[in-house]
Design an enzyme around this catalytic site. Structure first.
Site, PDB file in Angstrom:
ATOM      1  N   ASP A  18       0.836  -1.205   0.000  1.00 13.87           N
ATOM      2  CA  ASP A  18       0.000   0.000   0.000  1.00 13.87           C
ATOM      3  C   ASP A  18       0.870   1.254   0.000  1.00 13.87           C
ATOM      4  OD1 ASP A  18      -2.718   1.329   0.607  1.00 13.87           O
ATOM      5  OD2 ASP A  18      -1.460   2.106   2.225  1.00 13.87           O
ATOM      6  N   TYR A  63       2.292   9.945   0.512  1.00 11.69           N
ATOM      7  CA  TYR A  63       3.390   9.365   1.296  1.00 11.69           C
ATOM      8  C   TYR A  63       4.746   9.735   0.665  1.00 11.69           C
ATOM      9  CZ  TYR A  63      -0.300   6.189   3.083  1.00 11.69           C
ATOM     10  OH  TYR A  63      -1.445   5.641   3.608  1.00 11.69           O
ATOM     11  N   LYS A  73      -3.014   5.913  -3.764  1.00 14.88           N
ATOM     12  CA  LYS A  73      -4.186   6.745  -3.437  1.00 14.88           C
ATOM     13  C   LYS A  73      -4.029   8.155  -4.000  1.00 14.88           C
ATOM     14  CE  LYS A  73      -4.213   4.373   1.013  1.00 14.88           C
ATOM     15  NZ  LYS A  73      -2.757   4.348   1.274  1.00 14.88           N
ATOM     16  N   HIS A 127      -8.064   9.103  -1.587  1.00 13.36           N
ATOM     17  CA  HIS A 127      -7.471   9.043  -0.245  1.00 13.36           C
ATOM     18  C   HIS A 127      -8.413   9.562   0.840  1.00 13.36           C
ATOM     19  CE1 HIS A 127      -3.217   9.034   1.742  1.00 13.36           C
ATOM     20  NE2 HIS A 127      -4.135   8.615   2.573  1.00 13.36           N
TER      21      HIS A 127
END
Ligand code: A2P
Length: 274
Positions: free
Chosen positions: A43, A48, A73, A106
């Site tokens: 993931d 990120y 996402k 997200h």
């Protein structure tokens, strides 16, 4: 370790590696080590800032791309039909992939009023084969109701914060009622004292497992898909070793009783993640 089948027929592993907040360099190492230890679901997210490292880790593992389920996402700043399709192209090009296995919105960011348009873009991306399956993250039932009403397409996945101190029972039940797979972020209750909980320690002693394993087994046994993050190779093995033993009904009930309303607890109606 048996895969789940999503509502659109896509097969997905029952546990994955979380990668927040690894940077690109650490993510590359962690992902390749996790794959070597048997992980098949990874993931990541644009926000990120480690999609490149994740993709390098997949490559470095030597395992064929089509044997790994990679999901990313879409960030809030890329909501909207055209922006979402451009954002997905950006993720694919950064990662050097011609498809993602799953792509999630997200956060709903309701104040922008664009999550339905964004969802239409994901539907288009799936039709074009750029993503195998599409879903959401942090979407409340009311947000998903709107997606279904306005597009007729139900998300295959909803990834939410879920662990024994924050069980989201109504929310997870809504997902189940709509055949939406619930993935758990922070499955080990990061930033809480969950990993030191006395009741879990007792169950760990009863089962001869670690507290982390007891938590992850509780999630797996409820058909939730946890995404524990660790960059420690021994913990990666530990966290994956939850498929050849079971908690008893009594042990599950004792963990159910730990609900404490404690966690990150962001309200998806007001939390704005751009
Ligand atoms: P580390 O990366 O140093 O292993 P969550 O997935 O709930 O966000 O939790 C991740 C946190 O839990 C990380 O800080 C991670 O630290 C730690 N963690 C992951 N697996 C284990 C484990 N098996 N035992 C103890 N701590 C763990």
């Amino acid at each position: 370790m048996q895969n789940h089948t999503l509502r659109d027929g896509t097969s997905i592993p029952p546990l994955g590696l979380g990668t927040y907040p690894l940077n690109n360099v650490d993510a590359e190492v962690a992902v390749s080590e996790a794959i070597a230890r048997g992980y098949r679901l990874i993931d990541t997210a644009v926000n990120y800032e480690n999609e490149v490292g994740v993709a390098r880790g997949v490559l470095r593992s030597g395992t064929p791309r089509d044997e790994i389920f990679v999901q990313s996402k879409l960030p809030g700043r890329d909501h909207g039909y055209d922006a979402a399709l451009r954002s997905l192209e950006g993720s694919l090009s950064r990662m050097g992939f011609d498809y993602l296995d799953a792509y999630l919105i997200h956060w709903p960011n309701p104040s922008q009023g664009l999550y339905v348009d964004t969802w239409r873009a994901l539907i288009k991306a799936q039709e074009e084969g750029l993503v195998k399956t599409i879903g959401v993250s942090n979407f409340l039932p009311e947000h998903i109701d709107r997606l279904i009403e306005e597009t007729g397409v139900t998300p295959a996945i909803n990834q939410i914060e879920l662990h024994p101190y924050s069980q989201k029972q109504d929310w997870a039940a809504y997902n189940l009622d709509h055949a939406i797979l619930t993935q758990c972020w922070s499955p080990l209750g990061r930033k809480t004292d969950l990993l030191k909980d006395a009741a879990l320690e007792t169950i760990a002693a009863e089962t001869g497992k670690t507290i982390a394993q007891v938590i992850l087994r509780w999630e797996v046994q409820k058909n939730l898909v946890p995404l524990p993050k660790t960059s420690n190779a021994l913990r990666m093995e530990e966290n994956l070793a939850v498929f050849d033993w079971e908690l008893t009904d009594d042990q599950v009930a004792r963990i159910d009783a730990l609900e404490a309303g404690v966690g990150r607890g962001f309200d998806p109606n007001t939390h704005e993640e751009m």
